[in-house]
Design an enzyme around this catalytic site. Structure first.
Site, short mmCIF file in Angstrom:
data_model
loop_
_atom_site.label_atom_id
_atom_site.label_comp_id
_atom_site.label_asym_id
_atom_site.label_seq_id
_atom_site.Cartn_x
_atom_site.Cartn_y
_atom_site.Cartn_z
N ARG A 64 20.06 -28.88 -3.17
CA ARG A 64 19.88 -27.62 -3.88
C ARG A 64 19.28 -26.59 -2.93
O ARG A 64 18.13 -26.69 -2.55
CB ARG A 64 18.95 -27.80 -5.08
CG ARG A 64 19.60 -28.48 -6.25
CD ARG A 64 18.72 -28.57 -7.48
NE ARG A 64 17.55 -27.70 -7.46
CZ ARG A 64 16.90 -27.31 -8.56
NH1 ARG A 64 17.32 -27.72 -9.74
NH2 ARG A 64 15.83 -26.56 -8.48
N ASP A 66 17.92 -22.81 -1.81
CA ASP A 66 17.14 -21.76 -2.46
C ASP A 66 17.90 -20.43 -2.46
O ASP A 66 18.92 -20.27 -1.78
CB ASP A 66 15.81 -21.58 -1.73
CG ASP A 66 14.89 -22.78 -1.87
OD1 ASP A 66 15.03 -23.53 -2.85
OD2 ASP A 66 14.03 -22.97 -0.98
N TYR A 127 20.87 -28.60 8.91
CA TYR A 127 20.69 -27.17 8.71
C TYR A 127 20.59 -26.46 10.06
O TYR A 127 20.17 -27.05 11.06
CB TYR A 127 19.41 -26.88 7.94
CG TYR A 127 19.47 -27.14 6.46
CD1 TYR A 127 19.75 -26.11 5.56
CD2 TYR A 127 19.23 -28.41 5.94
CE1 TYR A 127 19.79 -26.34 4.19
CE2 TYR A 127 19.26 -28.64 4.58
CZ TYR A 127 19.54 -27.60 3.71
OH TYR A 127 19.59 -27.83 2.36
N ARG A 214 12.45 -24.03 6.14
CA ARG A 214 11.92 -22.69 6.41
C ARG A 214 10.46 -22.74 6.82
O ARG A 214 9.99 -21.90 7.60
CB ARG A 214 12.13 -21.81 5.18
CG ARG A 214 13.60 -21.49 4.93
CD ARG A 214 13.82 -20.91 3.55
NE ARG A 214 13.05 -19.70 3.35
CZ ARG A 214 12.74 -19.19 2.14
NH1 ARG A 214 13.13 -19.84 1.05
NH2 ARG A 214 12.05 -18.09 2.05
#
Length: 283
Positions: A64, A66, A127, A214
């Site tokens: 999921r 953001d 990522y 992040r």
């Protein structure tokens, strides 16, 4: 990744498990998960699928993302009646293109083994975070997925700090804790590379907890700016709660680029292992 578990379709149920590869520009989207009154990837995609297939569709996703986060390699699955799949499967990619907004695409749809689970069968998620400290800012054609950084950063120092974070740890200091969820993760890779003014952070793990990538990049940028020593991010691994000292970088620089899965005959075993880990109490 809070979507309810979707069981393996029972034999003789007439259901087919379908894998969807999904890409999106997250700029105008409020993340993956459906939310009332907000545009989300799941909401738009389920609506498009239901419109085309004329049956309700409930998606389970690998990760999921953001609000504002992008994907070029997201994976989801759903179960469809055999007759619906036989009728629409061959034309589904083209028909979805006709009803989805341009910021969401489904490059591939295929029948998957019954044991395939987009979330629990995954071996790793990969990522990429892109930022530029070039005074001119991001190139115009990359402005959606590259953050303009206001200060110069030392990519070498960031890479040194990144190497100290690898392995299995409790990343509570870098995560927004979710009730009942563990923050123990195995960070498989965390690499930093510079190409001119572009600094790219590559992050791979078995899974990531909420805001972890992040936050990791935020800690590395603090090192890159010279505000913290290279040893500082790894020193935070001893903490059991999120650290307010760790900045969270803007979502627009983050892209989910790939999800790895085992070979077909290992899917069920992998899902069992992953479920056991996720059900473990937080350390």
């Amino acid at each position: 990744m809070q979507h309810p578990d979707e069981p393996v379709p029972p034999g003789g149920s007439g259901l087919v498990r379908v894998r969807l590869d999904v890409a999106y520009d997250g700029t105008a989207l409020h993340g993956w998960a459906r939310q009332p009154g907000q545009r989300t990837v799941q909401g738009d995609l389920e609506q498009a699928l239901s419109m085309v297939l004329r049956v309700p569709v409930d998606l389970t996703v690998a990760g999921r993302t953001d609000a504002g986060v992008h994907a070029t390699g997201q994976v989801a699955h759903c179960d469809l009646p055999q007759g619906v799949w036989d009728e629409h499967g061959p034309r589904l990619v083209r028909r979805l293109r006709g009803v989805l907004s341009p910021d969401i695409a489904v490059p591939s749809v295929a029948e998957a083994p019954p044991d395939f689970d987009a979330r629990f069968s995954a071996l790793g998620r990969h990522y990429v975070y892109r930022l530029t400290d070039d005074p001119a800012g991001p190139p115009p054609l990359r402005r959606a997925d590259t953050v303009g950084w206001p200060r110069p950063v030392d990519a070498g120092a960031m890479a040194e700090a990144a190497g100290l974070l690898l392995g299995e740890h409790d990343f509570a200091a870098f995560c927004r804790r979710r009730e009942g969820a563990t923050t123990i993760r195995t960070l498989l890779a965390l690499d930093v590379a510079r190409d001119g003014g572009l600094v790219t952070v590559y992050a791979s793990a078995d899974a990531f907890c909420h805001s972890m990538v992040r936050s990791l990049v935020g800690a590395l940028t603090a090192v890159g700016e010279g505000r913290r020593p290279p040893e500082w991010p790894a020193a935070l691994l001893s903490r059991t709660e999120r650290s307010s000292d760790v900045p969270v970088v803007p979502a627009g620089g983050l892209t989910l680029v790939r999800v790895d899965y085992p070979v077909d005959d290992e899917l069920a075993a992998r899902a069992l292992v992953t479920r056991a880990r996720r059900d473990a109490s937080p350390a």
